[in-house]
Design a protein around this motif. Sequence first.
Motif: not given
Length: 179
Positions: A146-163
């Motif tokens: 969760l920290y990685g997704i929110i901070s953009r340290e983790v890329f998730c092909s399902v959740l990460t979007r350009p915006d």
Amino acid sequence: MELLKVGVDGGIEGVPPGSFSVWDSKFPSDYLAVVKEMGSGFSFDEKIGVYHPKLAEGGVEQTRRDLVYIHDADGAYFSDGRLMHSEKQPSGEDHVRFSDLICWGEDDSGNKLFWEAVGDPNDWQVIATDCGSFWARHEMSFSDYLYGIISREVFCSVLTRPDWPRGEVRDVIVHEIDF
């Protein structure tokens, strides 16, 4: 964000035991520490919501039935973020059994966040999926993910979007649910 980082770094001091003790052995300790501090459910920028343990626990059977119905199988094989095929008896590294999944959150598009609940809860892996064609496994803890997704340290092909995520959280909304 600081709360998640504290969870990543080893727990939160001063969180009283008690009201969550019924779940202590059923869920990862970092998840319980964050949820104890944040309240009964919360979301980041109204994009990713994290469930209260009672909702996560209570939805296991319905989620399994839904996935079995969608895929007409007991599990799925995926590779590079894509569903390869559904299987009646999945096994192996890139397989997931639907009966092993516990949903702990979702995003604003309905994509689900699961643990693959096999073994010690503190070793469970995170699975992100749209419950159809897109699946991603992350071999990390709840708070690391969760920290990685929110901070953009983790890329998730399902959740990460350009915006989103923007690399910063503007709003953390706590949803108080009376059980």
